[in-house]
Design a protein around this motif. Structure first.
Motif, PDB file in Angstrom:
ATOM      1  N   GLN A 195       0.844  -1.190   0.000  1.00 37.83           N
ATOM      2  CA  GLN A 195       0.000   0.000   0.000  1.00 37.83           C
ATOM      3  C   GLN A 195       0.881   1.242   0.000  1.00 37.83           C
ATOM      4  O   GLN A 195       1.654   1.470   0.928  1.00 37.83           O
ATOM      5  N   GLY A 196       0.765   2.059  -1.051  1.00 33.66           N
ATOM      6  CA  GLY A 196       1.529   3.301  -1.135  1.00 33.66           C
ATOM      7  C   GLY A 196       2.996   3.103  -1.453  1.00 33.66           C
ATOM      8  O   GLY A 196       3.769   4.054  -1.373  1.00 33.66           O
ATOM      9  N   ALA A 215      -8.542  -6.593   9.280  1.00 32.42           N
ATOM     10  CA  ALA A 215      -9.737  -6.540   8.439  1.00 32.42           C
ATOM     11  C   ALA A 215      -9.261  -6.472   6.999  1.00 32.42           C
ATOM     12  O   ALA A 215      -8.139  -6.030   6.756  1.00 32.42           O
ATOM     13  N   PRO A 216     -10.091  -6.916   6.034  1.00 32.44           N
ATOM     14  CA  PRO A 216      -9.653  -6.843   4.645  1.00 32.44           C
ATOM     15  C   PRO A 216      -9.204  -5.433   4.300  1.00 32.44           C
ATOM     16  O   PRO A 216      -9.865  -4.451   4.650  1.00 32.44           O
ATOM     17  N   GLY A 217      -8.057  -5.289   3.650  1.00 30.03           N
ATOM     18  CA  GLY A 217      -7.558  -3.951   3.323  1.00 30.03           C
ATOM     19  C   GLY A 217      -6.223  -4.039   2.616  1.00 30.03           C
ATOM     20  O   GLY A 217      -5.845  -5.085   2.106  1.00 30.03           O
ATOM     21  N   GLY A 218      -5.494  -2.922   2.608  1.00 30.63           N
ATOM     22  CA  GLY A 218      -4.221  -2.875   1.912  1.00 30.63           C
ATOM     23  C   GLY A 218      -4.451  -2.707   0.424  1.00 30.63           C
ATOM     24  O   GLY A 218      -5.567  -2.427  -0.023  1.00 30.63           O
ATOM     25  N   ALA A 219      -3.395  -2.871  -0.327  1.00 33.11           N
ATOM     26  CA  ALA A 219      -3.530  -2.720  -1.765  1.00 33.11           C
ATOM     27  C   ALA A 219      -2.459  -3.545  -2.456  1.00 33.11           C
ATOM     28  O   ALA A 219      -1.454  -3.910  -1.840  1.00 33.11           O
ATOM     29  N   ALA A 220      -2.686  -3.855  -3.739  1.00 30.00           N
ATOM     30  CA  ALA A 220      -1.685  -4.549  -4.534  1.00 30.00           C
ATOM     31  C   ALA A 220      -1.057  -3.547  -5.485  1.00 30.00           C
ATOM     32  O   ALA A 220      -1.729  -2.634  -5.962  1.00 30.00           O
ATOM     33  N   ALA A 221       0.239  -3.711  -5.743  1.00 31.30           N
ATOM     34  CA  ALA A 221       0.922  -2.814  -6.685  1.00 31.30           C
ATOM     35  C   ALA A 221       0.283  -2.949  -8.057  1.00 31.30           C
ATOM     36  O   ALA A 221      -0.096  -4.048  -8.456  1.00 31.30           O
ATOM     37  N   PRO A 222       0.142  -1.811  -8.782  1.00 28.74           N
ATOM     38  CA  PRO A 222      -0.526  -1.865 -10.095  1.00 28.74           C
ATOM     39  C   PRO A 222       0.102  -2.878 -11.045  1.00 28.74           C
ATOM     40  O   PRO A 222      -0.615  -3.585 -11.750  1.00 28.74           O
ATOM     41  N   TRP A 223       1.453  -2.955 -11.033  1.00 29.43           N
ATOM     42  CA  TRP A 223       2.072  -3.894 -11.979  1.00 29.43           C
ATOM     43  C   TRP A 223       1.778  -5.345 -11.610  1.00 29.43           C
ATOM     44  O   TRP A 223       1.678  -6.218 -12.453  1.00 29.43           O
TER      45      TRP A 223
END
Lengths: 319, 326
Positions: free
Chosen positions: A83-84, A140-148
């Motif tokens: 994330q970020g 809890a469900p969250g975060g992010a995956a890198a676009p690539w």
């Protein structure tokens, strides 16, 4: 040819079944095409990695009940750290998560070898441990995956040539081939089959049983990390509650012709079985059949196929 | 002739031997230690009411763990027990408004026995690995339950008063569920030691080939064993729904893995031939006390999970070392 059939008969039967099912899908839904296959491959990706990890351990004569929980740990670690993060940092995260996967598997293997308890007991305990770890990393469900990373599993691989080959499938084949083919031909690969088929005989022929078992679990951890990463990549967030991958991977391993007693089978069968189970599910959805009937059918298929396998085995013994 | 002190083996050796002969004693000591720890941490928590509650929560778990114990004695496992218990619980709650409580209870046990028989046919006749067979019947059962739910969605659900009385009621601090559990446990303990069927379970678990060669019809034993296991799981589901008072499609599923853990902690070997339901009962109690302990420490859910898992491994490892079994 005959030898090829004998060796890969089960895999070939599975491949034929898969082809038939895909044909059936086309008949049910005439516009089932590139996008359908792409969605199918992307959905099957985490299941395929889970099945591969389970298959390695089962071939070595064990079983890993903690596979889905390890996938959850890998998935949430990736989602939280990515994330970020910049693309380069995300690359480092990817490597870190794979290492964490290997470490988790090694811990499982070490505990089994050191405590000398049955695999099932230790990995049952570790199921709770990894589940708890995942909750600590992300509650809890969250975060992010890198676009690539997201781009890595979505879309066709060769858009200029044909849209029919999805990236997810290419990724799966490349990862499995890069890990499994060199391994299978190595000393370690042989040892895995040896301790799975007869641990005492393997020991007497000089195989380091403990080390090989730990390696098997470490490999399962690596595959679980790949599975968790692919899950995070395709949904875009991390999910700390383990998905239905434990039961699905055991089912795929058994359907895929890996004997639960160890020492027999490969990775191709379980992967084909994963796709077969996914396509059946897709077909039933397309036919607008109650999704609950799908669960009944999956269970029935699992039981019937294994029963038939048992009957064949008995026939062969009598003959 | 009285032996002199020199002839006697050392105290540690004697203790070790005693514990080996009575593995349950080790577990009871562990249970008491855990309860003692609880009392130390929160003085006054261990009272009649708390004990009653713990026993009441442990009973459905111990009954499900009975399925695991029986099947583990033959070297297999029953992973459909959670699904079977859930099905019985759901069926009884939805059939009560239609048929009345007694008929509903009888009907609810029917799918339990049927799924058990299915397991028995698969494992006994077709030689399917029990792990796979019971996993598959569990899937089939839950699928059927979901389809069934569509059909009865309008009837609503009522828990029979008898089950509620058994599940939640208590007299003089003793939970009513003991009325079912004590005869059940006594019967099972008697059966596993004294009855022919119980001996056969141990015999098959210790060496199936030898049992077969001495004339045991192994498939018949498997058929009976899994049908019985299904019935017990169904009964556990009935007790559990009386305790929870709200049927759902995943009611007893969270109890499945702890039931395996209870049997394993109780000293039942997953490879068969060794173990006893007595150990399993104590194992279930240990798990429940452990849960209270971890809740009391106010740890985040994740840490509780981690400790729970590690303690299962640790306790089993210690138990195996102490009693010299593997």
């Amino acid at each position: 040819m005959k030898r090829l059939l004998e060796r890969h008969g089960w895999d070939m039967a599975l491949a034929a079944l898969l082809a038939l099912l895909l044909l059936a899908t086309r008949l049910i839904q005439p516009n089932f095409g590139a996008s359908g296959i792409e969605a199918l491959a992307r959905a099957a990706l985490p299941f395929a990695f889970a099945a591969a990890g389970m298959a390695v351990v089962v071939i070595a004569g064990g079983i890993d009940l903690s596979i889905a929980s390890m996938m959850a740990v890998a998935g949430v670690t990736a989602a939280r750290l990515m994330q970020g993060a910049s693309a380069g940092e995300a690359g480092l995260v990817l490597v870190l998560v794979l290492l964490i996967g290997v470490a988790m598997g090694t811990i499982n293997g070490l505990l089994i070898v050191l405590t000398r308890l049955p695999d099932i007991v230790v990995t049952l305990g570790m199921l709770f441990v990894w589940e708890g770890t995942a909750l600590l990393i992300l509650n809890a469900p969250g975060g992010a995956a890198a676009p690539w990373l997201r781009a890595l599993v979505t879309g066709p691989a060769l858009p200029a040539l044909t849209p029919m080959i999805p990236k997810a499938l290419v990724l799966l084949v490349v990862c499995l081939a890069a890990i499994w083919i060199p391994l299978r031909r190595s000393r370690l690969g042989l040892s895995l089959y040896a301790i799975g088929s007869d641990a005492t005989a393997a020991f007497r022929s000089g195989v380091a049983i403990g080390r090989t078992r730990i390696a098997a679990y470490a490999l399962a951890g690596l595959f679980a990390a790949l599975g968790g990463l692919s899950l995070t990549a395709s949904v875009g967030i991390g999910e700390p509650i383990p998905g239905p991958y434990l039961l699905a991977s055991v089912a795929a391993v058994v359907l895929g012709g890996v004997a639960l007693t160890g020492g027999r089978g490969g990775l191709l069968g379980p992967i084909l079985a994963v796709f077969i189970l996914r396509v059946i599910r897709l077909d039933l959805t397309l036919l607008a059949i109650d999704p609950n009937v799908t669960a009944i059918l999956e269970g029935t298929i699992m039981a019937v196929v294994v029963m038939l396998g048992g009957l064949l085995l008995m026939r062969r013994r009598q003959a | 002739m009285t032996p002199t002190t020199q002839d006697r083996p050392s105290i540690t050796l004697r203790t070790g031997r005693f514990l080996r002969d009575w593995p349950v004693v080790t577990l009871i000591i562990l249970l008491l230690a855990l309860v003692g720890l609880l009392e130390l941490m929160r003085p006054g928590i261990v009272n009649e009411r708390w004990i009653g509650n713990t026993v009441r929560i442990a009973i459905p778990l111990a009954m499900l763990a009975a399925c695991q114990t029986m099947t583990m004695l033959t070297g297999s496992i029953d992973l459909s027990a959670g699904a079977v218990a859930t099905i019985s619980a759901f069926v009884v709650a939805t059939q009560t408004p239609l048929l009345g409580p007694h008929a509903a209870i009888a009907i609810a046990l029917l799918p339990a026995v049927l799924l058990g028989l299915l397991n028995g046919i698969g494992v006994g006749l077709f030689r399917v690995h029990p792990l796979i067979m019971t996993l598959a019947t569990g899937l089939i059962g839950i699928g059927c339950l979901q389809v069934y739910q569509r059909g009865v969605i309008a009837t609503g659900s009522v828990i029979p008063p008898l089950l509620e009385w058994l599940g939640t009621g208590r007299t003089a601090g003793l939970p009513h569920a003991l009325l079912v559990f004590i005869p059940f446990a006594a019967l099972l303990l008697w059966a596993e030691r004294r009855s022919g069927f119980g001996r056969l379970l141990y015999a098959i678990g210790a060496n199936e080939q030898a049992a077969r060669l001495s004339g045991v019809r192994v498939w018949q034993v498997h058929l009976a064993l899994y049908a019985l296991s299904g019935l017990v799981a169904g009964l556990a589901g009935l007790l559990y729904v009386g305790f929870i008072k709200a049927p759902s499609l995943s009611l007893a599923m969270p109890l499945l893995l702890p039931s395996v853990a209870a049997a394993v902690i109780g000293g039942t070997s997953i490879f068969g031939g060794r173990g006893s339901f007595a150990g399993t009962i104590v194992g279930a109690l240990i798990l429940r006390v452990l849960e209270t302990l971890l809740q009391l420490l106010r740890m985040p859910e994740g840490v509780r999970g981690i400790l729970f898992g590690l303690i299962i491994i640790l306790v089993t490892a210690i138990h195996v070392r102490l009693t010299g079994r593997d």
